[in-house]
Design a protein around this motif. Sequence first.
Motif, PDB file in Angstrom:
ATOM      1  N   GLY A  54       0.835  -1.209   0.000  1.00 45.55           N
ATOM      2  CA  GLY A  54       0.000   0.000   0.000  1.00 45.55           C
ATOM      3  C   GLY A  54       0.866   1.253   0.000  1.00 45.55           C
ATOM      4  O   GLY A  54       0.506   2.271  -0.611  1.00 45.55           O
ATOM      5  N   SER A 118      -6.241   5.078  -3.750  1.00 42.94           N
ATOM      6  CA  SER A 118      -7.252   4.158  -4.251  1.00 42.94           C
ATOM      7  C   SER A 118      -7.597   4.496  -5.708  1.00 42.94           C
ATOM      8  O   SER A 118      -7.834   3.591  -6.531  1.00 42.94           O
ATOM      9  CB  SER A 118      -8.486   4.233  -3.355  1.00 42.94           C
ATOM     10  OG  SER A 118      -9.470   3.363  -3.793  1.00 42.94           O
ATOM     11  N   ARG A 198     -13.569   3.757  -0.465  1.00 40.30           N
ATOM     12  CA  ARG A 198     -12.317   3.146  -0.918  1.00 40.30           C
ATOM     13  C   ARG A 198     -12.516   1.642  -1.187  1.00 40.30           C
ATOM     14  O   ARG A 198     -12.039   1.114  -2.195  1.00 40.30           O
ATOM     15  CB  ARG A 198     -11.274   3.340   0.178  1.00 40.30           C
ATOM     16  CG  ARG A 198      -9.876   3.389  -0.311  1.00 40.30           C
ATOM     17  CD  ARG A 198      -9.084   4.441   0.418  1.00 40.30           C
ATOM     18  NE  ARG A 198      -8.781   4.142   1.807  1.00 40.30           N
ATOM     19  CZ  ARG A 198      -7.738   3.427   2.197  1.00 40.30           C
ATOM     20  NH1 ARG A 198      -6.940   2.874   1.309  1.00 40.30           N
ATOM     21  NH2 ARG A 198      -7.471   3.252   3.451  1.00 40.30           N
TER      22      ARG A 198
END
Length: 241
Positions: A54, A118, A198
């Motif tokens: 991430g 995202s 998201r």
Amino acid sequence: MTRSAMQARSEGASVAPTTQRRLIVTLDGPAGAGKSTVAKLLAARLGYLYLDTGALYRAVAWKVREAGVNPSDAAAVAGVLPTTKVALEYRPDRPLVSVDGRDVTEEIRQPEISRLASLVAAIPAVREWLLPVQRQIGSAGGIVADGRDLGTRIFPQAQAKFFLDADVATRAARRHHDLAEVGQASRLEETRQEIEIRDRQDRTRELAPLVPAPDAVLVDSSALTVQQVVDRLSDVIATKL
Ligand code: DC
């Protein structure tokens, strides 16, 4: 990115028992499911490297914001990639994330960057750009990698795959608490809405959507403590070593 990450990986190797296989362990799931906390603890327990994928998408999102590019304009976002340098430097406490030589470790945790990450993560050029980076760090094993598509796309050959989930109220409360800990006040209801948006984006995008790999072990962490989750995953991993 790759050299310092590989260096960290081989440092990890020195603490792992030499008689055991060094596995690829993947942890996928939605925001706030507890992936990073669990992945870090698991990696420490196994003497493996923790790869926070991430953070890579967040770093790209940071660059896109810095460049003043519209995060939904796929061609414009693709255009900034060739001049972008993302580096992850492993440190015992927390990996240092830098973009074009600037330390963005703290900034990439801002809610605005979560939202942008995202969006840019749905752009095929971004996913293609980050794919070899992740594979190069992890393919030799001895890694715990967390994200959305680690078990399905990045490391389909991983020996231990997990999909960690929790109900949305629990995930929002955790994220709210995490933000407070780093001095970022947030309203619980807003955090919950952001998480829902998201999730929807991450689950419904065309390329590499958030779905469990067919061979992933599903764990719902809503009613479990961190330690219980780590123990459950460790038990599964122990059967593969
Ligand atoms: O895990 P995180 O909240 O730091 O991830 C930020 C965003 O990056 C998330 O909304 C989706 C995207 N992401 C992804 O698409 N694939 C990954 N392997 C990791 C993150």
